[in-house]
Design an enzyme around this catalytic site. Structure first.
Site, short mmCIF file in Angstrom:
data_model
loop_
_atom_site.label_atom_id
_atom_site.label_comp_id
_atom_site.label_asym_id
_atom_site.label_seq_id
_atom_site.Cartn_x
_atom_site.Cartn_y
_atom_site.Cartn_z
CG ASN A 77 -8.24 -4.53 -6.69
OD1 ASN A 77 -8.04 -4.91 -7.74
ND2 ASN A 77 -9.00 -5.41 -5.98
CB ILE A 85 -5.12 1.71 -2.84
CG1 ILE A 85 -5.14 2.74 -3.97
CG2 ILE A 85 -4.49 0.42 -3.56
CD1 ILE A 85 -3.51 3.36 -4.02
CB CYS A 86 -8.74 -2.79 -1.71
SG CYS A 86 -8.95 -4.19 -1.06
CG LEU A 87 -1.71 -3.78 -2.74
CD1 LEU A 87 -2.01 -4.75 -3.77
CD2 LEU A 87 -0.94 -2.74 -3.52
CG ASP A 118 -9.83 -7.92 -1.24
OD1 ASP A 118 -10.68 -7.60 -0.45
OD2 ASP A 118 -8.68 -7.86 -0.77
#
Length: 191
Positions: A77, A85-87, A118
């Site tokens: 992520n 950042i993928c959050l 994701d």
């Protein structure tokens, strides 16, 4: 931007010495901060100290902070190229009830619980799904190389040796997404 709220948030972070999260303002501008996260125990990131660039818009806390790992981290992520950042709470799930501290704690939790379905980095996610042992070994090696005490951020050190102030170096590296040549150009042109 509510500077009173930010000051209160920063005091709360400083008072909590057990979370493994610290945040400091860079220069005079409360809209630009640098945070650190200690790698969670029983994870490949254990023992690491991960630096995060934090930038706030004037709409904070109604808009989420923009966060990016400065320390290289091998994680599905997190972009291995630029630290993006993928959050969800840094995007559509953000709420003004959240804070810098909750965002940092969420990043720390993300290190313990990757979400490969994701991903921000498809290559890392594929490795996580196909060969968890190799993923753990790679993440641990990156932690040793980039996030442990004694591990130098070579770009930061190189720019410091050139005489640039730390706050300018952090700004340039963040704006250049870690690209050393572009960061140097930004530093030389005065950002």
């Amino acid at each position: 931007m509510d500077t009173n709220r930010l000051a209160k948030e920063l005091k709360e972070i400083q008072a909590d010495t057990t979370s493994g999260v610290t945040v400091r303002v860079l220069g005079d501008n409360m809209a630009h901060m640098q945070g650190t996260i200690l790698g969670p125990e029983e994870s490949p990131y254990q023992g690491g100290k991960f630096v995060v660039d934090i930038q706030l818009t004037n709409a904070y806390p109604f808009e989420p902070p923009k966060m990016r790992f400065i320390t290289k981290v091998w994680h599905p992520n997190v972009s291995s190229a630029n630290g993006a950042i993928c959050l969800d709470i840094l995007k559509e799930q953000w709420s003004p009830a959240l804070s810098i501290k909750t965002a940092m704690l969420s990043l720390q939790a993300l290190l313990s619980s990757p979400e490969p379905s994701d991903p921000q980095d498809a290559v890392v996610a594929r490795q996580y799904l196909d060969d968890i042992a190799l993923f753990n070994a790679t993440a641990k090696a990156w932690t040793e190389e980039h996030a442990k005490d004694g591990a130098k951020d070579e770009k930061m050190e190189k720019f410091k040796e050139m005489g640039f102030p730390e706050v300018d170096i952090v700004n340039a590296l963040a704006r250049a997404a870690g690209d050393e040549a572009q960061a140097l150009e930004l530093l030389l042109t005065g950002l």
